[in-house]
Enzyme design. Structure first.
Site, PDB file in Angstrom:
ATOM      1  N   CYS A   1       0.903  -1.374  -0.415  1.00  0.00           N
ATOM      2  CA  CYS A   1      -0.118   0.280   0.122  1.00  0.00           C
ATOM      3  C   CYS A   1       0.824   1.435   0.100  1.00  0.00           C
ATOM      4  CB  CYS A   1      -0.776   0.181   1.201  1.00  0.00           C
ATOM      5  SG  CYS A   1      -1.345   1.537   1.447  1.00  0.00           S
ATOM      6  N   GLU A   2       0.724   1.921  -0.739  1.00  0.00           N
ATOM      7  CA  GLU A   2       1.649   3.235  -0.990  1.00  0.00           C
ATOM      8  C   GLU A   2       1.364   3.910   0.270  1.00  0.00           C
ATOM      9  OE1 GLU A   2      -0.705   6.232  -4.039  1.00  0.00           O
ATOM     10  OE2 GLU A   2       0.574   5.159  -4.906  1.00  0.00           O
ATOM     11  N   HIS A   3       0.159   3.926   1.020  1.00  0.00           N
ATOM     12  CA  HIS A   3      -0.406   5.004   1.973  1.00  0.00           C
ATOM     13  C   HIS A   3       0.132   4.631   2.947  1.00  0.00           C
ATOM     14  CE1 HIS A   3      -4.458   5.192  -0.826  1.00  0.00           C
ATOM     15  NE2 HIS A   3      -2.934   6.667  -0.889  1.00  0.00           N
ATOM     16  N   HIS A   4       0.754   3.665   3.478  1.00  0.00           N
ATOM     17  CA  HIS A   4       1.521   3.112   4.806  1.00  0.00           C
ATOM     18  C   HIS A   4       2.622   1.948   4.456  1.00  0.00           C
ATOM     19  CE1 HIS A   4      -2.458   3.906   5.922  1.00  0.00           C
ATOM     20  NE2 HIS A   4      -2.422   4.402   6.485  1.00  0.00           N
TER      21      HIS A   4
ATOM     22  N   GLN B   1      -4.697  -0.774  -4.636  1.00  0.00           N
ATOM     23  CA  GLN B   1      -5.561  -1.572  -5.214  1.00  0.00           C
ATOM     24  C   GLN B   1      -6.218  -1.098  -7.232  1.00  0.00           C
ATOM     25  OE1 GLN B   1      -7.610  -4.131  -3.232  1.00  0.00           O
ATOM     26  NE2 GLN B   1      -8.874  -4.806  -4.995  1.00  0.00           N
TER      27      GLN B   1
ATOM     28  N   HIS C   1      -6.018  -5.936   2.994  1.00  0.00           N
ATOM     29  CA  HIS C   1      -4.779  -5.103   2.659  1.00  0.00           C
ATOM     30  C   HIS C   1      -4.324  -4.977   4.501  1.00  0.00           C
ATOM     31  CE1 HIS C   1      -5.938  -2.309  -0.362  1.00  0.00           C
ATOM     32  NE2 HIS C   1      -6.882  -3.784  -0.882  1.00  0.00           N
TER      33      HIS C   1
ATOM     34  N   CYS D   1      -2.833  -2.834   6.339  1.00  0.00           N
ATOM     35  CA  CYS D   1      -3.229  -1.070   6.658  1.00  0.00           C
ATOM     36  C   CYS D   1      -4.357  -1.635   7.520  1.00  0.00           C
ATOM     37  CB  CYS D   1      -2.320  -0.865   5.730  1.00  0.00           C
ATOM     38  SG  CYS D   1      -3.851  -0.389   4.194  1.00  0.00           S
TER      39      CYS D   1
END
Length: 185
Positions: A76-79, A117, A145, A147
């Site tokens: 995940c690019e956010h976490h 995703q 996910h 996250c």
């Protein structure tokens, strides 16, 4: 140079967490993390042309080609925490077919990047379309996910489903229904 930069940064992260990255159990952790991140993001170093490697063949097959249950692992690019699951890829040829393993390799190339995703699903569909110019493409990704499971909402067992359809998969309800039915069988 990149591995060393990541290794140095991981040593800083461990220090910021209050750990001594020189203690026995952590001594090589910054290096192992750097190597892991290089592997988990190797998709940035690959191109569609390299992955496909001329495995496109003239063939007058005009029925659906489907590869189901391809394992998928991404970050995940956010976490920068993993998400994982299955991808199902189908297309209807228009005079050309693609080597079956290339569908899995295309998914892998895009999954081995920092992702969301929704974008991953669309990138896989677009890549298959670009390579064989089919009558249409259907892609469904089903993923868990971490996250969302191990932090934040903490909803273990939640599965996110995304789809991307082009051509006849978008325009013809019967084709789309056949695809969705086949991935569930």
């Amino acid at each position: 140079a990149r591995v060393q930069r990541i290794e140095d940064a991981m040593g800083d992260v461990l220090g910021a967490l209050g750990e001594d990255h020189e203690r026995e159990g952590l001594r090589r952790t910054p290096h192992r993390c750097a190597e892991a991140y290089m592997f988990l993001t190797k998709g940035y170093q690959e191109t569609l042309a390299e992955i496909v490697n001329d495995a496109v063949f003239e063939e007058e097959h005009d029925e659906m080609v489907l590869v189901r249950n391809i394992d998928l692992f991404s970050l995940c690019e956010h976490h920068m925490i993993p998400f994982f699951g299955k991808v199902h890829i189908a297309y209807i040829p228009n005079g050309k077919v693609l080597g079956l393993s290339k569908l899995a390799r295309i998914a892998e190339m895009y999954a081995r990047r920092l992702q969301v995703q929704e974008r991953l699903t669309k990138q896989i569909a677009q890549a298959v379309h670009d390579v064989v110019q089919p009558q249409g493409v259907g892609v469904v990704v089903e993923a868990t996910h971490m996250c969302m499971s191990m932090r934040g909402a903490m909803k273990v067992g939640a599965v996110t489903t995304t789809s991307s359809v082009t051509g006849v998969f978008r325009d013809d309800a019967k084709t789309r229904e056949e695809f969705l039915s086949l991935i569930k069988s």
